[in-house]
Design an enzyme around this catalytic site. Sequence first.
Site, short mmCIF file in Angstrom:
data_model
loop_
_atom_site.label_atom_id
_atom_site.label_comp_id
_atom_site.label_asym_id
_atom_site.label_seq_id
_atom_site.Cartn_x
_atom_site.Cartn_y
_atom_site.Cartn_z
N TYR A 89 -28.68 -12.10 -5.92
CA TYR A 89 -28.67 -13.57 -5.99
C TYR A 89 -27.29 -14.14 -5.63
O TYR A 89 -27.19 -15.09 -4.86
CB TYR A 89 -29.10 -13.99 -7.41
CG TYR A 89 -29.26 -15.47 -7.63
CD1 TYR A 89 -30.45 -16.12 -7.27
CD2 TYR A 89 -28.26 -16.22 -8.23
CE1 TYR A 89 -30.60 -17.48 -7.50
CE2 TYR A 89 -28.42 -17.57 -8.47
CZ TYR A 89 -29.59 -18.20 -8.10
OH TYR A 89 -29.75 -19.54 -8.34
N LYS A 102 -26.20 -16.76 -2.65
CA LYS A 102 -25.62 -18.08 -2.93
C LYS A 102 -24.23 -18.22 -2.32
O LYS A 102 -23.80 -19.32 -1.97
CB LYS A 102 -25.63 -18.35 -4.44
CG LYS A 102 -27.04 -18.43 -5.03
CD LYS A 102 -27.86 -19.53 -4.34
CE LYS A 102 -29.27 -19.67 -4.86
NZ LYS A 102 -30.03 -20.75 -4.21
N1 CAA Z 1 -22.13 -10.73 -20.07
C1 CAA Z 1 -21.87 -9.82 -21.03
N2 CAA Z 1 -22.65 -8.80 -21.32
C2 CAA Z 1 -23.77 -8.64 -20.61
C3 CAA Z 1 -24.11 -9.54 -19.58
C4 CAA Z 1 -23.25 -10.61 -19.35
N3 CAA Z 1 -23.47 -11.52 -18.40
N4 CAA Z 1 -25.26 -9.13 -19.06
C5 CAA Z 1 -25.66 -8.03 -19.72
N5 CAA Z 1 -24.75 -7.74 -20.66
C6 CAA Z 1 -24.78 -6.65 -21.62
C7 CAA Z 1 -25.88 -6.91 -22.66
O1 CAA Z 1 -25.44 -7.82 -23.67
C8 CAA Z 1 -26.14 -5.52 -23.21
O2 CAA Z 1 -25.11 -5.18 -24.14
P1 CAA Z 1 -25.47 -4.35 -25.46
O3 CAA Z 1 -26.00 -3.03 -24.97
O4 CAA Z 1 -24.16 -4.27 -26.19
O5 CAA Z 1 -26.51 -5.15 -26.18
C9 CAA Z 1 -25.95 -4.64 -21.97
O6 CAA Z 1 -25.19 -5.42 -21.02
C10 CAA Z 1 -27.28 -4.22 -21.37
O7 CAA Z 1 -28.02 -5.44 -21.12
P2 CAA Z 1 -29.60 -5.47 -21.13
O8 CAA Z 1 -30.13 -4.74 -22.34
O9 CAA Z 1 -30.03 -6.88 -20.94
O10 CAA Z 1 -29.94 -4.56 -19.85
P3 CAA Z 1 -31.16 -4.68 -18.89
O11 CAA Z 1 -31.02 -3.59 -17.88
O12 CAA Z 1 -32.43 -4.77 -19.66
O13 CAA Z 1 -30.99 -6.09 -18.16
C11 CAA Z 1 -29.87 -7.77 -16.91
C12 CAA Z 1 -29.84 -6.31 -17.40
C13 CAA Z 1 -31.10 -7.98 -16.02
C14 CAA Z 1 -28.60 -8.00 -16.10
C15 CAA Z 1 -29.97 -8.73 -18.11
O14 CAA Z 1 -28.91 -8.47 -19.00
C16 CAA Z 1 -29.93 -10.17 -17.71
O15 CAA Z 1 -30.94 -10.77 -17.40
N6 CAA Z 1 -28.74 -10.75 -17.74
C17 CAA Z 1 -28.56 -12.17 -17.36
C18 CAA Z 1 -28.32 -12.33 -15.89
C19 CAA Z 1 -28.01 -13.78 -15.61
O16 CAA Z 1 -27.02 -14.32 -16.10
N7 CAA Z 1 -28.83 -14.43 -14.79
C20 CAA Z 1 -28.65 -15.82 -14.49
C21 CAA Z 1 -30.01 -16.38 -14.14
S1 CAA Z 1 -29.93 -18.14 -13.94
C22 CAA Z 1 -29.46 -18.36 -12.36
O17 CAA Z 1 -29.25 -17.46 -11.63
C23 CAA Z 1 -29.33 -19.79 -11.89
C24 CAA Z 1 -27.98 -20.07 -11.39
O18 CAA Z 1 -27.85 -20.36 -10.22
C25 CAA Z 1 -26.83 -20.04 -12.29
#
Ligand code: CAA
Length: 246
Positions: free
Chosen positions: A154, A158
């Site tokens: 993504y 962007k």
């Molecule tokens: N900051 C800090 N820590 C993070 C993080 C972040 N951004 N993302 C993941 N982590 C950490 C989690 O807290 C977790 O830590 P713990 O093991 O201590 O709990 C570890 O990484 C593993 O995370 P997940 O269990 O979630 O791992 P996963 O493989 O199931 O999923 C992921 C990984 C898909 C990246 C998921 O964490 C996620 O969806 N993160 C958010 C991504 C995001 O910010 N997307 C924005 C979407 S909105 C958008 O995109 C619109 C726009 O234009 C802004």
Amino acid sequence: MRLKDKVAIITGAGSGLGKAGALRFAEEGAKVVIADYDSKAGQEVEKEIKEAGGEAFFVEVDVSNWLQVQDMVDKTVKKYETIDILINNAGVTQDSFLVKMSQEQWDTVIDINLKGVFNCTKAVASLMMDKGEGKIINTSSVVGEQGNVGQTNYSATKAGVIGMTKTWAKELGFKGINVNAVAPGYIMTEMVAKVPDKILEKLKSKVPFGKLGEPKDIANAYLYLASSESDYCNGTILDVNGGISL
Ligand code: CAA
């Protein structure tokens, strides 16, 4: 009526930021083409606009498909004779850590968010060049400027959108076309609702206002860049993110 009788194609207008833009543009007198691959959602937006006394028309399109995009432009010109505004808003996320990201997740996001913007702009550019005017607004994101954990695909698209915006501002500006982008931060849509709560709370705490944005915040930015009020803006990346990027 800042867009009276202007013909505006908004991709991804079936939901989220695109839908908010479509409703706002219709209020301002635009004839809105709701372009989306979700026909049920798109038709509902068309109905909502018409019931409020506005003008709208739904076209089913997958922006990553060049033939479908050409068909969207043909249908728009057949119905409204011209195109004044294109909002390249359609976009998807398929978040995953780099090491877990599949080829499909990479390709899907690149095809829709990057190739889709290329396709739609290419399809309207000649028409706007012949008219000697037009407004093209691309949707980037704060993550295209800063990167984000879990968003290799993504954030690449962007950032790419910013590169295309600046290139087209130079290339199409000579022909009287304004090309600008909006870079939203975290706005409360279905896309952002998919982010795990724990992560969303952390992101929210980084915004000086301590809250997410609303779709209307982006719709108003689209409106400014689509209206004559922004006639001297070209190649601008308008951050609408509550200050999360500071
Ligand atoms: N900051 C800090 N820590 C993070 C993080 C972040 N951004 N993302 C993941 N982590 C950490 C989690 O807290 C977790 O830590 P713990 O093991 O201590 O709990 C570890 O990484 C593993 O995370 P997940 O269990 O979630 O791992 P996963 O493989 O199931 O999923 C992921 C990984 C898909 C990246 C998921 O964490 C996620 O969806 N993160 C958010 C991504 C995001 O910010 N997307 C924005 C979407 S909105 C958008 O995109 C619109 C726009 O234009 C802004």
